[in-house]
Design a protein around this motif. Structure first.
Motif, PDB file in Angstrom:
ATOM      1  N   GLY A 152       3.537 -13.847  14.891  1.00  0.00           N
ATOM      2  CA  GLY A 152       4.266 -14.110  13.668  1.00  0.00           C
ATOM      3  C   GLY A 152       4.021 -13.094  12.569  1.00  0.00           C
ATOM      4  N   SER A 153       3.036 -12.218  12.730  1.00  0.00           N
ATOM      5  CA  SER A 153       2.778 -11.214  11.698  1.00  0.00           C
ATOM      6  C   SER A 153       3.845 -10.118  11.753  1.00  0.00           C
ATOM      7  CB  SER A 153       1.382 -10.608  11.872  1.00  0.00           C
ATOM      8  OG  SER A 153       1.278  -9.912  13.100  1.00  0.00           O
ATOM      9  N   TRP A 154       4.037  -9.457  10.629  1.00  0.00           N
ATOM     10  CA  TRP A 154       5.057  -8.430  10.555  1.00  0.00           C
ATOM     11  C   TRP A 154       4.724  -7.445   9.435  1.00  0.00           C
ATOM     12  CZ3 TRP A 154       8.312  -7.735   6.256  1.00  0.00           C
ATOM     13  CH2 TRP A 154       8.222  -8.742   5.284  1.00  0.00           C
ATOM     14  N   GLY A 155       5.367  -6.289   9.484  1.00  0.00           N
ATOM     15  CA  GLY A 155       5.194  -5.297   8.441  1.00  0.00           C
ATOM     16  C   GLY A 155       6.391  -4.377   8.381  1.00  0.00           C
ATOM     17  N   MET A 156       6.524  -3.674   7.264  1.00  0.00           N
ATOM     18  CA  MET A 156       7.632  -2.745   7.104  1.00  0.00           C
ATOM     19  C   MET A 156       7.202  -1.581   6.222  1.00  0.00           C
ATOM     20  SD  MET A 156      10.044  -5.005   4.541  1.00  0.00           S
ATOM     21  CE  MET A 156      11.318  -3.735   4.485  1.00  0.00           C
ATOM     22  N   TYR A 157       7.957  -0.479   6.291  1.00  0.00           N
ATOM     23  CA  TYR A 157       7.659   0.681   5.465  1.00  0.00           C
ATOM     24  C   TYR A 157       8.952   1.392   5.120  1.00  0.00           C
ATOM     25  CZ  TYR A 157       8.579   3.763   9.428  1.00  0.00           C
ATOM     26  OH  TYR A 157       9.187   4.441  10.459  1.00  0.00           O
ATOM     27  N   ALA A 158       8.911   2.202   4.060  1.00  0.00           N
ATOM     28  CA  ALA A 158      10.027   3.062   3.682  1.00  0.00           C
ATOM     29  C   ALA A 158       9.449   4.271   2.969  1.00  0.00           C
ATOM     30  CB  ALA A 158      11.013   2.322   2.788  1.00  0.00           C
ATOM     31  N   GLY A 170       0.816  -1.209   0.000  1.00  0.00           N
ATOM     32  CA  GLY A 170       0.000   0.000   0.000  1.00  0.00           C
ATOM     33  C   GLY A 170       0.847   1.255   0.000  1.00  0.00           C
ATOM     34  N   LEU A 171       0.219   2.375  -0.332  1.00  0.00           N
ATOM     35  CA  LEU A 171       0.877   3.672  -0.361  1.00  0.00           C
ATOM     36  C   LEU A 171       0.127   4.624   0.563  1.00  0.00           C
ATOM     37  CD1 LEU A 171       2.968   5.657  -1.637  1.00  0.00           C
ATOM     38  CD2 LEU A 171       1.222   6.168  -3.369  1.00  0.00           C
ATOM     39  N   SER A 172       0.868   5.317   1.449  1.00  0.00           N
ATOM     40  CA  SER A 172       0.279   6.293   2.363  1.00  0.00           C
ATOM     41  C   SER A 172       0.936   7.650   2.122  1.00  0.00           C
ATOM     42  CB  SER A 172       0.493   5.875   3.822  1.00  0.00           C
ATOM     43  OG  SER A 172      -0.078   4.611   4.090  1.00  0.00           O
ATOM     44  N   ALA A 173       0.126   8.709   2.077  1.00  0.00           N
ATOM     45  CA  ALA A 173       0.670  10.048   1.858  1.00  0.00           C
ATOM     46  C   ALA A 173      -0.210  11.069   2.570  1.00  0.00           C
ATOM     47  CB  ALA A 173       0.752  10.366   0.370  1.00  0.00           C
ATOM     48  N   GLU A 174       0.420  12.119   3.110  1.00  0.00           N
ATOM     49  CA  GLU A 174      -0.307  13.163   3.823  1.00  0.00           C
ATOM     50  C   GLU A 174       0.438  14.485   3.646  1.00  0.00           C
ATOM     51  OE1 GLU A 174      -3.882  13.710   5.938  1.00  0.00           O
ATOM     52  OE2 GLU A 174      -2.973  11.754   5.547  1.00  0.00           O
ATOM     53  N   TYR A 175      -0.345  15.577   3.465  1.00  0.00           N
ATOM     54  CA  TYR A 175       0.243  16.902   3.299  1.00  0.00           C
ATOM     55  C   TYR A 175      -0.509  17.894   4.172  1.00  0.00           C
ATOM     56  CZ  TYR A 175       1.522  21.412   1.301  1.00  0.00           C
ATOM     57  OH  TYR A 175       1.957  22.694   1.147  1.00  0.00           O
ATOM     58  N   ASP A 194       5.079  32.252   8.105  1.00  0.00           N
ATOM     59  CA  ASP A 194       5.777  32.918   7.000  1.00  0.00           C
ATOM     60  C   ASP A 194       6.744  31.969   6.284  1.00  0.00           C
ATOM     61  OD1 ASP A 194       4.470  35.311   7.553  1.00  0.00           O
ATOM     62  OD2 ASP A 194       6.013  35.943   8.978  1.00  0.00           O
ATOM     63  N   ASP A 195       7.363  31.047   7.020  1.00  0.00           N
ATOM     64  CA  ASP A 195       8.291  30.113   6.398  1.00  0.00           C
ATOM     65  C   ASP A 195       8.228  28.791   7.158  1.00  0.00           C
ATOM     66  OD1 ASP A 195       9.523  30.709   8.761  1.00  0.00           O
ATOM     67  OD2 ASP A 195      11.331  31.577   7.885  1.00  0.00           O
ATOM     68  N   GLU A 196       8.870  27.766   6.599  1.00  0.00           N
ATOM     69  CA  GLU A 196       8.820  26.426   7.179  1.00  0.00           C
ATOM     70  C   GLU A 196       7.368  26.063   7.535  1.00  0.00           C
ATOM     71  OE1 GLU A 196      11.213  24.173   7.638  1.00  0.00           O
ATOM     72  OE2 GLU A 196      12.751  25.431   6.756  1.00  0.00           O
ATOM     73  N   ASP A 197       6.448  26.347   6.592  1.00  0.00           N
ATOM     74  CA  ASP A 197       5.024  26.288   6.898  1.00  0.00           C
ATOM     75  C   ASP A 197       4.317  25.025   6.426  1.00  0.00           C
ATOM     76  OD1 ASP A 197       5.252  26.799   4.214  1.00  0.00           O
ATOM     77  OD2 ASP A 197       3.699  28.350   4.152  1.00  0.00           O
ATOM     78  N   ASP A 198       5.010  24.150   5.713  1.00  0.00           N
ATOM     79  CA  ASP A 198       4.319  22.949   5.233  1.00  0.00           C
ATOM     80  C   ASP A 198       5.038  21.681   5.690  1.00  0.00           C
ATOM     81  OD1 ASP A 198       6.531  23.153   3.638  1.00  0.00           O
ATOM     82  OD2 ASP A 198       5.478  22.830   1.751  1.00  0.00           O
ATOM     83  N   ALA A 199       4.275  20.589   5.679  1.00  0.00           N
ATOM     84  CA  ALA A 199       4.794  19.283   6.095  1.00  0.00           C
ATOM     85  C   ALA A 199       4.166  18.211   5.222  1.00  0.00           C
ATOM     86  CB  ALA A 199       4.467  19.017   7.569  1.00  0.00           C
ATOM     87  N   TRP A 200       4.944  17.206   4.892  1.00  0.00           N
ATOM     88  CA  TRP A 200       4.386  16.079   4.150  1.00  0.00           C
ATOM     89  C   TRP A 200       5.176  14.818   4.453  1.00  0.00           C
ATOM     90  CZ3 TRP A 200       7.162  13.353   0.394  1.00  0.00           C
ATOM     91  CH2 TRP A 200       8.352  13.958  -0.054  1.00  0.00           C
ATOM     92  N   ARG A 201       4.525  13.716   4.197  1.00  0.00           N
ATOM     93  CA  ARG A 201       5.146  12.410   4.421  1.00  0.00           C
ATOM     94  C   ARG A 201       4.504  11.414   3.467  1.00  0.00           C
ATOM     95  NH1 ARG A 201       7.419   9.480   9.257  1.00  0.00           N
ATOM     96  NH2 ARG A 201       6.934   7.261   9.016  1.00  0.00           N
ATOM     97  N   ALA A 202       5.320  10.558   2.860  1.00  0.00           N
ATOM     98  CA  ALA A 202       4.826   9.505   1.972  1.00  0.00           C
ATOM     99  C   ALA A 202       5.619   8.233   2.236  1.00  0.00           C
ATOM    100  CB  ALA A 202       4.956   9.922   0.512  1.00  0.00           C
ATOM    101  N   THR A 203       4.928   7.130   2.396  1.00  0.00           N
ATOM    102  CA  THR A 203       5.592   5.852   2.649  1.00  0.00           C
ATOM    103  C   THR A 203       4.955   4.744   1.822  1.00  0.00           C
ATOM    104  OG1 THR A 203       4.138   5.332   4.525  1.00  0.00           O
ATOM    105  CG2 THR A 203       6.213   6.472   5.009  1.00  0.00           C
ATOM    106  N   LEU A 204       5.781   3.796   1.468  1.00  0.00           N
ATOM    107  CA  LEU A 204       5.316   2.560   0.843  1.00  0.00           C
ATOM    108  C   LEU A 204       5.277   1.506   1.941  1.00  0.00           C
ATOM    109  CD1 LEU A 204       4.539   1.567  -2.010  1.00  0.00           C
ATOM    110  CD2 LEU A 204       6.878   0.679  -2.232  1.00  0.00           C
ATOM    111  N   ASP A 205       4.115   0.918   2.146  1.00  0.00           N
ATOM    112  CA  ASP A 205       3.893   0.018   3.279  1.00  0.00           C
ATOM    113  C   ASP A 205       3.714  -1.417   2.793  1.00  0.00           C
ATOM    114  OD1 ASP A 205       3.685   2.394   4.931  1.00  0.00           O
ATOM    115  OD2 ASP A 205       1.671   2.618   4.094  1.00  0.00           O
ATOM    116  N   TYR A 206       4.414  -2.342   3.442  1.00  0.00           N
ATOM    117  CA  TYR A 206       4.331  -3.752   3.065  1.00  0.00           C
ATOM    118  C   TYR A 206       3.816  -4.573   4.243  1.00  0.00           C
ATOM    119  CZ  TYR A 206       5.630  -8.357   1.278  1.00  0.00           C
ATOM    120  OH  TYR A 206       5.593  -9.666   0.862  1.00  0.00           O
TER     121      TYR A 206
END
Length: 442
Positions: free
Chosen positions: A368-374, A335-340, A347-359
């Protein structure tokens, strides 16, 4: 599921309730002879009203059982109150498995639970360690144990509950640039609120958890009211209250190294207090199992730092933050997760975002379950007040990655990594962090 399998599972949980009797009750089924392996179990469960047979007096144990038939039996099992905690846990698992069928039959799992136990306790024991390095500032280490209790009390038959969260944090030798005394331990009741149905939705009032933009903007507690209404496809959440953070703010100096304001009493980065009014509205759209979208707005007004001139340190005493994002599942594993988000008051440094690919994904209930992201994240220093992340912090940008694993039921191990820079610092501003945590849920 065959009736033979059913009897094996349920008898383990319910026959204890009849253990005071020397012999099993009389068998009402003509097709279960006294020498059958299931005779004692079937007769006991029938006498307890957990199972019944067919109108002709037979049990027909060789037949395959439908999920609705199983749900009826689980409902009867949950209504019993004379089973011990370990056996009740098995019945609770069955109830979770057949929750949809129970709802369709008009049986509310929560209603059955509160008949047997008016106050339910949950919690966790957590050990967290991380090491954060900064070219432009002092390095930090965090080494703490937290014990958390989360009681829930049912308020009569109203559907309302009283909820609390009690934390005790034990320092094992942290060190950072705030001059924090590592021998200082901390106890607090950081949540205390009521929750229940109202106007076709759910209301929370008190010191309650607020979570917006899947954690990019805000993950902390406020003193106020929150209302959630709508359907499984389209949901609206409205929040209003007062927010106070007693020990630290990464928003001004961009040095937060932990999980936003929620764990600020753990981080001890700054000695500044912050008080502000908090308002928010969020729309969630989930048309199917693959797609989930959110759109929202958070306002923090009348920001007051107890020992800092907010106008000089931040540039304004208000924050108007708009955000949007979502997740998309390509299949059951990927899956793909993204947020803005953007603070239009800064006035500056005013935005934030993050995007990850989730497995895949780790489920504490599934050993025994597991998951990872990058992925990649960029959190402007003046953009978001209380992000939920344990890898990247406010005022940083760079690559993030992590993995979670469940070695045994209700035990979750997490390792996360960040490499990037403190993007509001001139000159050498490389930064790196290794985060690790193990949680034991009960």
């Amino acid at each position: 599921m065959s009736k033979k399998t059913l009897v094996s599972a349920i008898t383990a949980a319910l026959v204890v309730g009849a253990a005071s009797t020397t012999f099993a009750a009389a068998n009402p089924f003509s097709d279960v002879p006294a020498d059958s392996w299931a005779y004692d179990a079937v007769s006991t469960l029938a006498a307890d009203g957990v199972i019944d047979g067919y109108p002709d007096g037979t049990y027909k144990g060789q037949n395959t059982m439908t999920r609705y038939e199983m749900a009826q039996i689980v409902a009867r099992a949950m209504a019993k109150t004379d089973i011990d905690k370990a056996d009740k846990a098995l019945v609770d698992k069955l109830a979770a498995e057949f929750a949809e069928e129970l709802d369709n039959l008009g049986v509310r799992v929560a209603d059955l639970e509160k008949k047997s136990d008016n106050v339910k306790w949950g919690g966790e024991l957590r050990y967290r360690y991380y090491d954060a390095d900064h070219d432009a500032g002092e390095d930090s280490t965090y080494n703490r144990v937290m014990f958390r209790l989360m009681p829930k009390a049912y308020i009569g038959e109203s559907g309302w509950t009283a909820n609390a969260r009690i934390n005790y944090s034990l320092d094992m030798g942290s060190a950072n640039n705030a001059g924090f005394d590592p021998t200082d331990n901390d106890a607090s009741v950081d949540l205390a609120y009521v929750e229940g149905p109202l106007f076709g939705g759910t209301v929370q009032a008190g010191r309650l958890p607020a979570f917006t933009a899947t954690g990019l903007v805000f993950d902390d507690r406020i003193d106020g009211v929150q209302y959630t209404g709508g359907s499984d496809v389209f949901k609206t959440t409205v929040t209003a209250g007062r927010y106070r953070n007693d020990l630290a703010t990464s928003w001004v100096n961009g040095t937060n190294l932990g999980k936003g304001f929620l764990d600020a009493f753990d981080e001890h980065i700054s000695n500044s207090d912050i008080t502000t009014d908090f308002y928010g509205i969020q729309f969630d759209y989930t048309p199917n199992d693959k797609l989930a979208l959110n759109l929202g707005y958070n306002a923090l007004t009348g920001i007051d730092f107890d020992d800092i001139d907010a106008e000089k340190a931040y540039g304004d005493t208000d924050a108007q933050i708009w955000y949007l994002g979502g997740t998309y599942k390509f299949n059951n594993s990927l899956g793909l997760s993204a947020e803005y988000a953007q603070n239009t008051s800064a006035d500056d440094e005013d935005d934030a975002w993050r995007a990850t690919l989730d497995y895949k994904g780790a489920d504490p209930a599934d050993a025994g379950s597991w998951g990872m992201y990058a992925g990649y994240a960029d959190l402007g220093s003046n953009s978001v007040p209380a992000p939920t992340y344990d890898d990247v912090a406010g005022g940083q940008k760079g690559f993030v990655a992590g993995v979670q694993y469940v070695p045994a039921e209700n035990i979750l191990a997490t390792v996360q990594y960040f490499t990037g820079e403190d993007n509001d610092v001139d000159g050498d501003n490389d930064a790196e962090k290794i985060f690790s945590q193990i949680e034991f849920f009960f």
